[in-house]
Enzyme design. Sequence first.
Site, PDB file in Angstrom:
ATOM      1  N   LYS A  15       0.853  -1.204   0.116  1.00  0.00           N
ATOM      2  CA  LYS A  15       0.206   0.231  -0.056  1.00  0.00           C
ATOM      3  C   LYS A  15       1.011   1.299  -0.001  1.00  0.00           C
ATOM      4  CE  LYS A  15      -2.048  -0.573   4.000  1.00  0.00           C
ATOM      5  NZ  LYS A  15      -1.666  -1.944   4.370  1.00  0.00           N
ATOM      6  N   ARG A  90      -8.989   1.445   9.433  1.00  0.00           N
ATOM      7  CA  ARG A  90      -8.734   0.174   9.858  1.00  0.00           C
ATOM      8  C   ARG A  90      -9.887  -0.764  10.688  1.00  0.00           C
ATOM      9  NH1 ARG A  90      -2.690   0.969   9.570  1.00  0.00           N
ATOM     10  NH2 ARG A  90      -1.708  -0.989   9.904  1.00  0.00           N
ATOM     11  N   ARG A 126      11.517  -6.307   4.677  1.00  0.00           N
ATOM     12  CA  ARG A 126      11.309  -4.915   4.442  1.00  0.00           C
ATOM     13  C   ARG A 126      12.679  -3.863   5.206  1.00  0.00           C
ATOM     14  NH1 ARG A 126       5.454  -2.416   4.920  1.00  0.00           N
ATOM     15  NH2 ARG A 126       5.504  -3.058   7.000  1.00  0.00           N
ATOM     16  N   ARG A 159      11.979  -1.429  10.661  1.00  0.00           N
ATOM     17  CA  ARG A 159      10.928  -0.845  11.595  1.00  0.00           C
ATOM     18  C   ARG A 159      10.870  -1.745  12.597  1.00  0.00           C
ATOM     19  NH1 ARG A 159       5.310   0.248   8.192  1.00  0.00           N
ATOM     20  NH2 ARG A 159       4.660  -0.474  10.189  1.00  0.00           N
ATOM     21  N   ARG A 170       0.366  -8.235  13.890  1.00  0.00           N
ATOM     22  CA  ARG A 170      -0.417  -7.158  13.134  1.00  0.00           C
ATOM     23  C   ARG A 170      -1.375  -7.996  12.144  1.00  0.00           C
ATOM     24  NH1 ARG A 170       4.680  -4.427  10.799  1.00  0.00           N
ATOM     25  NH2 ARG A 170       3.288  -3.353   9.488  1.00  0.00           N
TER      26      ARG A 170
HETATM   27  P1  AMP Z   1       1.198   0.898   9.338  1.00  0.00           P
HETATM   28  O1  AMP Z   1       2.403   1.786   9.061  1.00  0.00           O
HETATM   29  O2  AMP Z   1       0.175   1.441   8.466  1.00  0.00           O
HETATM   30  O3  AMP Z   1       1.439  -0.625   9.183  1.00  0.00           O
HETATM   31  O4  AMP Z   1       0.837   1.439  10.708  1.00  0.00           O
HETATM   32  C1  AMP Z   1       1.684   1.107  11.915  1.00  0.00           C
HETATM   33  C2  AMP Z   1       1.002   0.910  13.413  1.00  0.00           C
HETATM   34  O5  AMP Z   1       0.428   2.224  13.570  1.00  0.00           O
HETATM   35  C3  AMP Z   1      -0.097  -0.079  13.356  1.00  0.00           C
HETATM   36  O6  AMP Z   1       0.387  -1.396  13.518  1.00  0.00           O
HETATM   37  C4  AMP Z   1      -0.799   0.530  14.525  1.00  0.00           C
HETATM   38  O7  AMP Z   1      -0.343   0.257  15.646  1.00  0.00           O
HETATM   39  C5  AMP Z   1      -0.794   2.005  14.070  1.00  0.00           C
HETATM   40  N1  AMP Z   1      -1.858   2.471  13.247  1.00  0.00           N
HETATM   41  C6  AMP Z   1      -1.802   2.938  11.932  1.00  0.00           C
HETATM   42  N2  AMP Z   1      -2.794   3.438  11.458  1.00  0.00           N
HETATM   43  C7  AMP Z   1      -3.957   3.238  12.306  1.00  0.00           C
HETATM   44  C8  AMP Z   1      -5.396   3.179  12.272  1.00  0.00           C
HETATM   45  N3  AMP Z   1      -5.917   3.704  11.226  1.00  0.00           N
HETATM   46  N4  AMP Z   1      -6.031   2.671  13.267  1.00  0.00           N
HETATM   47  C9  AMP Z   1      -5.173   2.311  14.475  1.00  0.00           C
HETATM   48  N5  AMP Z   1      -3.772   2.102  14.573  1.00  0.00           N
HETATM   49  C10 AMP Z   1      -3.267   2.444  13.448  1.00  0.00           C
END
Ligand code: AMP
Length: 218
Positions: A15, A90, A126, A159, A170
């Site tokens: 994404k 989400r 990654r 990360r 996740r």
């Molecule tokens: P991502 O980079 O999108 O995988 O987000 C990393 C982490 O940020 C996720 O595993 C959540 O802990 C938090 N996070 C990001 N976006 C959201 C969201 N829309 N709702 C809740 N937690 C989020």
Amino acid sequence: MALRLLMLGPPGAGKGTQAVQIARDHAVPKISTGDMLRDAVASGSALGMQVKETVARGQLVSDDLIVALVRDRLAAGDAAAGFVLDGFPRTEAQARALDTLLDGAPLTVVEISVPDEELVRRVRGRRICESCGTTVSAFDGDPSVAQACRNCGGRLVQRSDDSETVVRERLKVYWRETEPMIRFYQDRPTFRRVDGARAPRDVYAAIAEAIGSVAAGR
Ligand code: AMP
């Protein structure tokens, strides 16, 4: 025409990478809630302190907090002509809140689907450039990819939530909380699903085609 695009799909589906390119093509901002939270954690802000543990464990931060963050970000001038949202919504509550924020403005929704084992493999490999944020895959076959960013020469780091244990958590959270939310969108005429288990350029072409077909009402 303004592009308002949601990129849906599990962690590691591509994404973020695709969102950068699509946002550039349409001259709109890419808005990633994950990036916003990571920036907050890195800066040690009050928000960062509040979400640090949750993000590190791979769990979701509260809907209220995320919706407030997105509301403020969408109100900024650069998002008026459109945006690409990556990592939000989400949950169904977030999706409903977004509909309210958009107040009827048209929305294109693209889900990138990829099998779980491929996601774990991708996310473990990654790496992210510390300086410019470019994402690279350590499985590219080129050993230098694990050392320096091709873009700016910056240091590539993993990360902290890309470890195998956190990735599996996740993915569990994704299947429990986020995948059911897709039902909220999938019957809309502006919803498209693309196969993400392909080379990035092929996925990009499929997304571009999906956006075009929604815009043309096909
Ligand atoms: P991502 O980079 O999108 O995988 O987000 C990393 C982490 O940020 C996720 O595993 C959540 O802990 C938090 N996070 C990001 N976006 C959201 C969201 N829309 N709702 C809740 N937690 C989020």
